[in-house]
Design a protein around this motif. Structure first.
Motif, PDB file in Angstrom:
ATOM      1  N   ASP A 164      13.952  45.049   3.147  1.00  0.00           N
ATOM      2  CA  ASP A 164      12.907  45.382   2.037  1.00  0.00           C
ATOM      3  C   ASP A 164      12.050  43.861   2.865  1.00  0.00           C
ATOM      4  O   ASP A 164      12.323  42.605   2.674  1.00  0.00           O
ATOM      5  CB  ASP A 164      12.561  45.949   1.004  1.00  0.00           C
ATOM      6  CG  ASP A 164      13.095  47.263   1.036  1.00  0.00           C
ATOM      7  OD1 ASP A 164      13.024  47.998   1.861  1.00  0.00           O
ATOM      8  OD2 ASP A 164      13.945  47.426  -0.499  1.00  0.00           O
ATOM      9  N   VAL A 165      10.937  43.445   2.857  1.00  0.00           N
ATOM     10  CA  VAL A 165       9.976  42.575   2.831  1.00  0.00           C
ATOM     11  C   VAL A 165       9.599  41.826   1.390  1.00  0.00           C
ATOM     12  O   VAL A 165       8.995  42.719   0.976  1.00  0.00           O
ATOM     13  CB  VAL A 165       8.709  43.019   3.711  1.00  0.00           C
ATOM     14  CG1 VAL A 165       7.511  41.402   3.737  1.00  0.00           C
ATOM     15  CG2 VAL A 165       8.762  43.433   5.576  1.00  0.00           C
ATOM     16  N   THR A 166       9.698  40.944   1.521  1.00  0.00           N
ATOM     17  CA  THR A 166       9.384  40.550   0.328  1.00  0.00           C
ATOM     18  C   THR A 166       7.883  40.406   0.326  1.00  0.00           C
ATOM     19  O   THR A 166       7.019  40.618   0.906  1.00  0.00           O
ATOM     20  CB  THR A 166       9.910  38.921  -0.210  1.00  0.00           C
ATOM     21  OG1 THR A 166       9.534  38.356   0.951  1.00  0.00           O
ATOM     22  CG2 THR A 166      11.375  38.790   0.108  1.00  0.00           C
ATOM     23  N   GLU A 167       7.465  40.027  -2.208  1.00  0.00           N
ATOM     24  CA  GLU A 167       6.428  40.104  -2.039  1.00  0.00           C
ATOM     25  C   GLU A 167       5.343  39.058  -1.576  1.00  0.00           C
ATOM     26  O   GLU A 167       4.279  39.508  -1.277  1.00  0.00           O
ATOM     27  CB  GLU A 167       6.413  40.512  -3.368  1.00  0.00           C
ATOM     28  CG  GLU A 167       6.601  41.097  -4.276  1.00  0.00           C
ATOM     29  CD  GLU A 167       5.840  42.637  -3.885  1.00  0.00           C
ATOM     30  OE1 GLU A 167       4.241  42.510  -4.073  1.00  0.00           O
ATOM     31  OE2 GLU A 167       6.127  43.701  -3.625  1.00  0.00           O
ATOM     32  N   ILE A 196      13.519  48.716  11.672  1.00  0.00           N
ATOM     33  CA  ILE A 196      11.885  47.956  11.663  1.00  0.00           C
ATOM     34  C   ILE A 196      10.878  48.460  11.759  1.00  0.00           C
ATOM     35  O   ILE A 196      10.129  47.747  10.893  1.00  0.00           O
ATOM     36  CB  ILE A 196      12.071  47.734  13.589  1.00  0.00           C
ATOM     37  CG1 ILE A 196      13.367  47.043  13.920  1.00  0.00           C
ATOM     38  CG2 ILE A 196      10.798  47.488  14.502  1.00  0.00           C
ATOM     39  CD1 ILE A 196      13.373  47.015  15.589  1.00  0.00           C
ATOM     40  N   GLU A 197      10.882  49.475  11.609  1.00  0.00           N
ATOM     41  CA  GLU A 197       9.530  50.210  11.093  1.00  0.00           C
ATOM     42  C   GLU A 197       9.562  50.415   9.776  1.00  0.00           C
ATOM     43  O   GLU A 197       8.005  50.068   9.305  1.00  0.00           O
ATOM     44  CB  GLU A 197      10.285  52.080  10.927  1.00  0.00           C
ATOM     45  CG  GLU A 197       8.840  53.161  10.952  1.00  0.00           C
ATOM     46  CD  GLU A 197       8.584  54.956  11.778  1.00  0.00           C
ATOM     47  OE1 GLU A 197       7.720  55.054  12.002  1.00  0.00           O
ATOM     48  OE2 GLU A 197      10.186  54.941  12.107  1.00  0.00           O
ATOM     49  N   ARG A 198      10.706  50.599   8.650  1.00  0.00           N
ATOM     50  CA  ARG A 198      10.179  49.999   7.544  1.00  0.00           C
ATOM     51  C   ARG A 198       9.265  49.140   7.551  1.00  0.00           C
ATOM     52  O   ARG A 198       8.992  48.657   6.455  1.00  0.00           O
ATOM     53  CB  ARG A 198      11.306  49.724   6.461  1.00  0.00           C
ATOM     54  CG  ARG A 198      11.675  50.311   4.995  1.00  0.00           C
ATOM     55  CD  ARG A 198      12.770  50.534   4.555  1.00  0.00           C
ATOM     56  NE  ARG A 198      12.470  50.634   3.285  1.00  0.00           N
ATOM     57  CZ  ARG A 198      13.601  50.759   2.315  1.00  0.00           C
ATOM     58  NH1 ARG A 198      14.425  51.065   3.069  1.00  0.00           N
ATOM     59  NH2 ARG A 198      13.534  49.842   0.918  1.00  0.00           N
ATOM     60  N   CYS A 199       9.606  47.524   8.065  1.00  0.00           N
ATOM     61  CA  CYS A 199       8.979  46.088   8.090  1.00  0.00           C
ATOM     62  C   CYS A 199       7.868  46.500   8.845  1.00  0.00           C
ATOM     63  O   CYS A 199       6.824  46.223   7.696  1.00  0.00           O
ATOM     64  CB  CYS A 199      10.772  45.383   8.836  1.00  0.00           C
ATOM     65  SG  CYS A 199       9.561  43.747   8.749  1.00  0.00           S
ATOM     66  N   PRO A 295      14.003  41.190   7.510  1.00  0.00           N
ATOM     67  CA  PRO A 295      11.909  41.952   7.211  1.00  0.00           C
ATOM     68  C   PRO A 295      11.081  40.855   7.104  1.00  0.00           C
ATOM     69  O   PRO A 295      10.416  40.524   7.628  1.00  0.00           O
ATOM     70  CB  PRO A 295      12.593  42.580   6.399  1.00  0.00           C
ATOM     71  CG  PRO A 295      14.063  42.950   6.143  1.00  0.00           C
ATOM     72  CD  PRO A 295      14.460  41.604   6.749  1.00  0.00           C
ATOM     73  N   ASP A 296      11.606  39.106   6.612  1.00  0.00           N
ATOM     74  CA  ASP A 296       9.832  38.471   6.501  1.00  0.00           C
ATOM     75  C   ASP A 296       9.876  37.968   8.157  1.00  0.00           C
ATOM     76  O   ASP A 296       8.904  37.614   8.262  1.00  0.00           O
ATOM     77  CB  ASP A 296      11.536  37.839   5.268  1.00  0.00           C
ATOM     78  CG  ASP A 296      10.376  38.300   4.250  1.00  0.00           C
ATOM     79  OD1 ASP A 296      10.228  39.018   4.015  1.00  0.00           O
ATOM     80  OD2 ASP A 296      11.346  37.748   2.916  1.00  0.00           O
ATOM     81  N   GLU A 297      10.858  37.796   8.092  1.00  0.00           N
ATOM     82  CA  GLU A 297      10.633  36.273   9.963  1.00  0.00           C
ATOM     83  C   GLU A 297      10.438  37.330  10.191  1.00  0.00           C
ATOM     84  O   GLU A 297       9.815  37.449  11.537  1.00  0.00           O
ATOM     85  CB  GLU A 297      12.327  35.703   9.989  1.00  0.00           C
ATOM     86  CG  GLU A 297      13.004  35.016   9.668  1.00  0.00           C
ATOM     87  CD  GLU A 297      13.851  34.239  10.494  1.00  0.00           C
ATOM     88  OE1 GLU A 297      13.660  34.891  11.651  1.00  0.00           O
ATOM     89  OE2 GLU A 297      14.857  33.687   9.691  1.00  0.00           O
ATOM     90  N   LEU A 298      10.606  39.005  10.660  1.00  0.00           N
ATOM     91  CA  LEU A 298      10.082  39.672  12.336  1.00  0.00           C
ATOM     92  C   LEU A 298       8.111  39.803  11.051  1.00  0.00           C
ATOM     93  O   LEU A 298       7.460  39.922  12.177  1.00  0.00           O
ATOM     94  CB  LEU A 298      10.258  41.219  12.235  1.00  0.00           C
ATOM     95  CG  LEU A 298      10.268  42.306  12.746  1.00  0.00           C
ATOM     96  CD1 LEU A 298      10.480  41.417  14.337  1.00  0.00           C
ATOM     97  CD2 LEU A 298      11.022  43.286  13.028  1.00  0.00           C
ATOM     98  N   ALA A 299       8.184  40.336   9.875  1.00  0.00           N
ATOM     99  CA  ALA A 299       6.798  40.737   9.805  1.00  0.00           C
ATOM    100  C   ALA A 299       6.153  39.529   9.992  1.00  0.00           C
ATOM    101  O   ALA A 299       4.805  39.407  10.191  1.00  0.00           O
ATOM    102  CB  ALA A 299       6.826  40.812   7.890  1.00  0.00           C
TER     103      ALA A 299
END
Length: 309
Positions: A164-167, A196-199, A295-299
């Protein structure tokens, strides 16, 4: 197994040629399995294992190798087969690998040889294999079926990563103006595609997924057949490297060599982390590279790319 692995520099010569080297091994039984040599750091006789309290059953223990404490996963057990008996550990082997920024060992009963192959000869699993199958691809060597295991699926079950991507990152995405074109995600692992899709959907991006480079390239040619450019349809492409039929390097080379696709931003996103050489990205003309999976880095990187146009 001394000398079984070529140097990284030699293996980089395969880049852009749609080729790979498979390390062939066996679990319990006669079936042959394969793993990309590029993921392999070392192959050794099974060392002494120390047990870990409250660990998953598939983790047979940890080994202390070259100053590092490495979890040893019974690969047979991890894909739903009977585990390797305790009395056979001394004659078994451990394949030390690096995936997704982590080092782990896979316990196998025997290691065969290395085969240099063309990705075109590596095929997706049969359609009737089902969703829960632990394979990303199959091939034939000497008229024998070789199964290539979906290691990312195994690691997601044995040692789950935060998906999960953080707040903090989500709050940045909320400030951005919506309405961007979709992201094309290319990956042969169903687990990786889902991650990846979820992110990306968490930061408001629409996602189109394809299972391999060939499928993605044919799709891009189809959507641009009306004379449009790929940039009219997608914000960017995020592609795995290891994929059946056409790998990520070859996909990048073909995209950058096609006038309708050439100005598309392509990021290689791969579990080839520790041994990955940035020269490979430059050689095939990719615009960016990121090791899986944060997830955070990718987002944040995707938001940067889109904001930069």
């Amino acid at each position: 197994m001394a000398g079984v692995l070529d140097s990284v520099n030699q293996r980089t010569q395969l880049v852009g040629q749609n080729r790979l080297e498979l390390l062939l091994f066996r679990l319990r039984g006669r079936q042959i399995y394969g793993i990309n040599v590029f993921k392999v750091k070392e192959v050794l006789q099974c060392p002494r294992l120390s047990s870990i309290p409250n660990s998953r059953q598939t983790v047979r223990g940890v080994a202390h190798i070259r100053g590092e404490t490495i979890p040893i996963i019974d690969l047979s057990m991890a894909i739903g087969l009977p585990g390797i008996p305790q009395e056979e550990l001394a004659t078994s082997f451990v394949i030390i690998t690096e995936y997704n920024r982590k080092t782990q060992g896979f316990l196998v009963t025997g290691v065969d040889r290395i085969m240099n192959m063309n990705w075109e000869d590596i095929l997706p699993p049969p359609k009737g294999a089902g969703r829960d199958v632990y394979l990303t691809a199959v091939t034939k060597i000497d008229d024998k079926l070789v199964e290539i295991i979906d290691v990312e699926k195994i690691l997601a079950e044995v040692s789950p990563l935060g998906e999960d991507v953080t707040e903090a990152v989500l709050s940045k995405s909320a400030e951005r103006v919506p309405g961007h074109l979709p992201v094309l995600v290319v990956d042969d692992s169903s687990v990786a595609r889902r991650q990846i899709e979820r992110c990306l959907t968490a930061i408001g991006m629409e996602v189109v997924t394809k299972n391999d480079g060939k499928q993605a390239f044919e799709y891009l040619k189809e959507v641009t057949s009306d004379g449009s450019k790929a940039k009219d349809h997608f914000s960017l492409i995020i592609s795995d490297v290891e994929m059946p039929e056409m790998d990520g390097y070859t996909l990048v080379t073909k995209v950058k060599g096609d006038p309708a696709l050439a100005d598309m931003f392509v990021m290689l996103h791969t579990s080839l982390s520790g041994v990955f050489n940035q020269a490979m990205v430059k050689k095939v003309g990719a615009d960016d590279f990121m090791a899986k999976f944060s997830p955070d880095e990718l987002a944040e990187r995707v938001m940067e790319i889109i904001d930069q146009g």
